[in-house]
Design a protein around this motif. Structure first.
Motif, PDB file in Angstrom:
ATOM      1  N   VAL A  58      43.989  47.921  67.174  1.00 11.28           N
ATOM      2  CA  VAL A  58      42.531  47.561  67.521  1.00 11.28           C
ATOM      3  C   VAL A  58      42.164  47.400  69.100  1.00 11.28           C
ATOM      4  O   VAL A  58      41.147  47.641  69.542  1.00 11.28           O
ATOM      5  N   ALA A  59      43.044  46.641  69.714  1.00  9.34           N
ATOM      6  CA  ALA A  59      42.838  46.229  70.757  1.00  9.34           C
ATOM      7  C   ALA A  59      42.926  47.584  72.008  1.00  9.34           C
ATOM      8  O   ALA A  59      42.422  47.999  72.921  1.00  9.34           O
ATOM      9  N   ALA A  60      43.940  48.427  71.449  1.00 12.18           N
ATOM     10  CA  ALA A  60      44.228  49.812  72.143  1.00 12.18           C
ATOM     11  C   ALA A  60      43.283  50.497  72.125  1.00 12.18           C
ATOM     12  O   ALA A  60      42.803  51.327  72.846  1.00 12.18           O
ATOM     13  N   PHE A  61      42.580  50.514  70.762  1.00 13.92           N
ATOM     14  CA  PHE A  61      41.583  51.740  70.501  1.00 13.92           C
ATOM     15  C   PHE A  61      40.225  51.161  71.286  1.00 13.92           C
ATOM     16  O   PHE A  61      39.570  51.842  71.789  1.00 13.92           O
ATOM     17  N   ILE A  62      39.922  49.711  71.469  1.00 16.04           N
ATOM     18  CA  ILE A  62      38.766  49.399  72.255  1.00 16.04           C
ATOM     19  C   ILE A  62      39.146  49.827  73.777  1.00 16.04           C
ATOM     20  O   ILE A  62      38.141  49.944  74.310  1.00 16.04           O
ATOM     21  N   PHE A  63      40.371  49.522  74.129  1.00 16.49           N
ATOM     22  CA  PHE A  63      40.607  49.985  75.515  1.00 16.49           C
ATOM     23  C   PHE A  63      40.098  51.499  75.890  1.00 16.49           C
ATOM     24  O   PHE A  63      39.526  51.763  76.738  1.00 16.49           O
ATOM     25  N   ALA A  64      40.718  52.150  74.752  1.00 16.98           N
ATOM     26  CA  ALA A  64      40.442  53.977  75.105  1.00 16.98           C
ATOM     27  C   ALA A  64      39.081  54.149  74.994  1.00 16.98           C
ATOM     28  O   ALA A  64      38.240  54.814  75.777  1.00 16.98           O
ATOM     29  N   VAL A  65      38.253  53.328  73.932  1.00 15.37           N
ATOM     30  CA  VAL A  65      36.601  53.988  73.860  1.00 15.37           C
ATOM     31  C   VAL A  65      36.079  53.222  75.108  1.00 15.37           C
ATOM     32  O   VAL A  65      35.011  53.819  75.329  1.00 15.37           O
ATOM     33  N   ALA A  87      35.795  42.394  65.287  1.00 16.08           N
ATOM     34  CA  ALA A  87      35.539  41.035  64.378  1.00 16.08           C
ATOM     35  C   ALA A  87      35.448  41.729  63.039  1.00 16.08           C
ATOM     36  O   ALA A  87      35.950  41.033  62.207  1.00 16.08           O
ATOM     37  N   ILE A  88      34.839  42.867  62.693  1.00 14.38           N
ATOM     38  CA  ILE A  88      34.689  43.407  61.639  1.00 14.38           C
ATOM     39  C   ILE A  88      36.098  43.984  61.061  1.00 14.38           C
ATOM     40  O   ILE A  88      36.475  43.715  59.879  1.00 14.38           O
ATOM     41  N   LEU A  89      36.991  44.408  61.832  1.00 14.00           N
ATOM     42  CA  LEU A  89      37.986  45.015  61.340  1.00 14.00           C
ATOM     43  C   LEU A  89      39.276  44.205  61.248  1.00 14.00           C
ATOM     44  O   LEU A  89      39.935  44.348  60.175  1.00 14.00           O
ATOM     45  N   VAL A  90      39.318  43.052  62.031  1.00 18.21           N
ATOM     46  CA  VAL A  90      40.616  42.170  62.113  1.00 18.21           C
ATOM     47  C   VAL A  90      40.077  40.667  61.793  1.00 18.21           C
ATOM     48  O   VAL A  90      40.820  39.933  61.808  1.00 18.21           O
ATOM     49  N   GLY A  91      38.823  40.285  62.143  1.00 15.08           N
ATOM     50  CA  GLY A  91      38.422  39.070  61.852  1.00 15.08           C
ATOM     51  C   GLY A  91      37.845  38.483  63.227  1.00 15.08           C
ATOM     52  O   GLY A  91      38.264  39.090  64.306  1.00 15.08           O
ATOM     53  N   ALA A 261      47.574  57.480  63.013  1.00 15.21           N
ATOM     54  CA  ALA A 261      46.396  58.060  63.245  1.00 15.21           C
ATOM     55  C   ALA A 261      45.542  57.453  64.335  1.00 15.21           C
ATOM     56  O   ALA A 261      45.060  58.008  65.240  1.00 15.21           O
ATOM     57  N   GLY A 262      45.615  56.129  64.503  1.00 15.44           N
ATOM     58  CA  GLY A 262      44.659  55.346  65.083  1.00 15.44           C
ATOM     59  C   GLY A 262      45.312  55.505  66.729  1.00 15.44           C
ATOM     60  O   GLY A 262      44.766  55.646  67.452  1.00 15.44           O
ATOM     61  N   LEU A 263      46.675  55.361  66.755  1.00 15.59           N
ATOM     62  CA  LEU A 263      47.263  55.414  67.905  1.00 15.59           C
ATOM     63  C   LEU A 263      46.892  56.905  68.540  1.00 15.59           C
ATOM     64  O   LEU A 263      46.719  56.891  69.813  1.00 15.59           O
ATOM     65  N   VAL A 330      46.583  52.627  77.171  1.00 20.21           N
ATOM     66  CA  VAL A 330      46.623  52.539  75.586  1.00 20.21           C
ATOM     67  C   VAL A 330      48.090  51.949  75.296  1.00 20.21           C
ATOM     68  O   VAL A 330      48.190  50.823  74.575  1.00 20.21           O
ATOM     69  N   GLY A 331      49.044  52.443  75.965  1.00 19.00           N
ATOM     70  CA  GLY A 331      50.398  51.978  75.540  1.00 19.00           C
ATOM     71  C   GLY A 331      50.715  50.479  76.071  1.00 19.00           C
ATOM     72  O   GLY A 331      51.251  49.837  75.237  1.00 19.00           O
ATOM     73  N   VAL A 332      50.196  49.985  77.056  1.00 21.09           N
ATOM     74  CA  VAL A 332      50.609  48.782  77.638  1.00 21.09           C
ATOM     75  C   VAL A 332      49.709  47.846  76.599  1.00 21.09           C
ATOM     76  O   VAL A 332      50.033  46.643  76.282  1.00 21.09           O
ATOM     77  N   THR A 333      48.399  48.190  76.421  1.00 17.81           N
ATOM     78  CA  THR A 333      47.429  47.362  75.591  1.00 17.81           C
ATOM     79  C   THR A 333      48.251  47.385  74.070  1.00 17.81           C
ATOM     80  O   THR A 333      48.031  46.077  73.597  1.00 17.81           O
ATOM     81  N   VAL A 334      48.584  48.065  73.493  1.00 19.19           N
ATOM     82  CA  VAL A 334      49.143  48.113  72.081  1.00 19.19           C
ATOM     83  C   VAL A 334      50.318  47.536  72.250  1.00 19.19           C
ATOM     84  O   VAL A 334      50.522  46.512  71.416  1.00 19.19           O
ATOM     85  N   VAL A 335      51.012  47.475  73.327  1.00 20.04           N
ATOM     86  CA  VAL A 335      52.459  46.670  73.222  1.00 20.04           C
ATOM     87  C   VAL A 335      51.943  45.180  73.459  1.00 20.04           C
ATOM     88  O   VAL A 335      52.422  44.517  72.690  1.00 20.04           O
TER      89      VAL A 335
END
Length: 373
Positions: A58-65, A87-91, A261-263, A330-335
């Motif tokens: 979710v963090a990586a997706f937000i970075f990308a968008v 908040a809606i996806l993960v709390g 798929a998300g990544l 994206v890579g750094v954020t997802v890690v």
């Protein structure tokens, strides 16, 4: 809405840093409960191996968008803030951490958002958006019918409101510690006006993303927990709940396809689609330039970073430079995000839980207790 260095004076920046640090500390504790809850409700194959990577995604997706600035008015653009979506996806607690990780990566690696203003950015873009959005979302979900469409509609409205709420929060911070003498009424009107328009774009992205995940795996959406009411059977004239279904096999409920798929989507958005994003200044940049808020703006401390301004130093091809920077981000954020949430879940699961049978009053563990049965 990334606030650069120099917009807010030092005392208020420090105070905002304290607020942000406190919010992150509270969110760490809350995220443990949210991730634990996701694990317990997920059935087979759940645990930190499942929930932590999804939160990191979710963090990586937000970075990308956030790299996809969209035009909202003449000479102005906007981008996703992400508080409502996270908040809606993960709390809400995990959502605050997701956006905070994104802001930290952007500030350190890409010189986006001042380092001295990091506390302001986390407070405004992570805390305010997430808290406001989730409060609105939960209120609407309780009022609307228990259907998947209600989740999507609630997500849209919550996201719309969260963006101007962040604009109001920035205006209040500026009113207290702004470094330039600009009438606060003008700042308020300009900030809220443009960010209402940006909120519509934010809401569209949020609703489409939440709707897409719910269509495939509603069990992965924090805000959709308990969406389906239990089936009732009439027994001897009384309605009773049907027995709970057995958890689906781990292979059938594997989250791996969703994660991949998300990544892949995040990499495509940051690596390719971002090249076509609007080059116009975002809402805060436009208001700052028009009203003179940026008169005392300072150069970013990481301006010499090899990834500053979302480009790779040394690459002359703009498309390749921006795309590669996005992929790296994206890579750094997802890690980084996965590491943070894995550590949170690991600490949670390693703590003795109330009522656990790990060690009773006599010090007998679960395995020994089982032998005495």
């Amino acid at each position: 809405m990334h606030v650069p260095d120099g917009f807010i004076n030092a005392p208020v920046s420090v105070a905002a840093g304290v607020v942000a640090a406190s919010a992150v500390a509270v969110s760490l504790r809350g995220a443990r409960r949210e991730l634990e809850g996701a694990s317990l409700s997920g059935g087979a194959g759940s645990g930190s191996e499942r929930t932590a990577p999804l939160a990191g995604l979710v963090a990586a997706f937000i970075f990308a968008v956030q790299m996809l600035n969209f035009p909202v008015a003449a000479g102005t653009s906007g981008h996703l803030l992400g508080g409502a979506l996270a908040a809606i996806l993960v709390g809400p607690f995990t959502g605050v951490l997701c956006v905070s990780v994104v802001l930290l990566m952007q500030g350190i690696l890409f010189a986006d958002g001042g380092l001295t203003a990091l506390g302001v950015n986390i407070t405004v873009m992570a805390v305010v958006t997430t808290v406001v959005a989730y409060a609105v979302f939960r209120g609407l979900v309780k009022l609307l019918p228990r259907k998947r469409r209600s989740i999507t509609v609630s997500a849209f409205v919550a996201a719309v409101i969260s963006v101007p709420a962040a604009a109001v929060a920035f205006t209040l911070v500026y009113a207290i510690g702004g470094t330039t003498d600009v009438p606060i009424g003008q700042v308020f009107t300009a900030m809220v006006g443009v960010h209402v328009l940006i909120g519509i774009g934010e809401a569209t992205i949020t609703a489409l993303t939440v709707g897409a995940v719910i269509a495939v795996r509603p069990d992965l959406v924090y805000g959709a927990r308990g969406l389906t009411a239990p089936l009732k059977l009439r027994v001897n004239g009384e309605l009773v709940d049907t027995p709970a279904a057995e958890p689906a096999p781990a292979a059938a409920r594997s989250h791996r396809r969703v994660w991949l798929a998300g990544l892949a989507t995040s990499l495509v958005l940051a690596g390719f689609v971002s090249f076509y994003a609007s080059a116009s200044p975002d809402g805060l940049e436009k208001v700052a330039a028009d009203k003179g808020i940026d008169a005392k703006a300072e150069d970013h401390a990481a301006a010499d970073s090899p990834l500053a301004d979302y480009g790779v130093e040394g690459l002359t091809d703009a498309r390749m430079s921006g795309g590669l920077a996005g992929v790296i981000g994206v890579g750094v954020t997802v890690v980084a995000g996965t590491g943070v949430f894995w550590a949170v879940r690991r600490r949670r699961t390693s703590e003795p839980q109330p009522g656990s049978s790990q060690a009773g009053p006599s010090g007998v563990g679960p395995s020994e207790a089982g032998k005495s049965v």
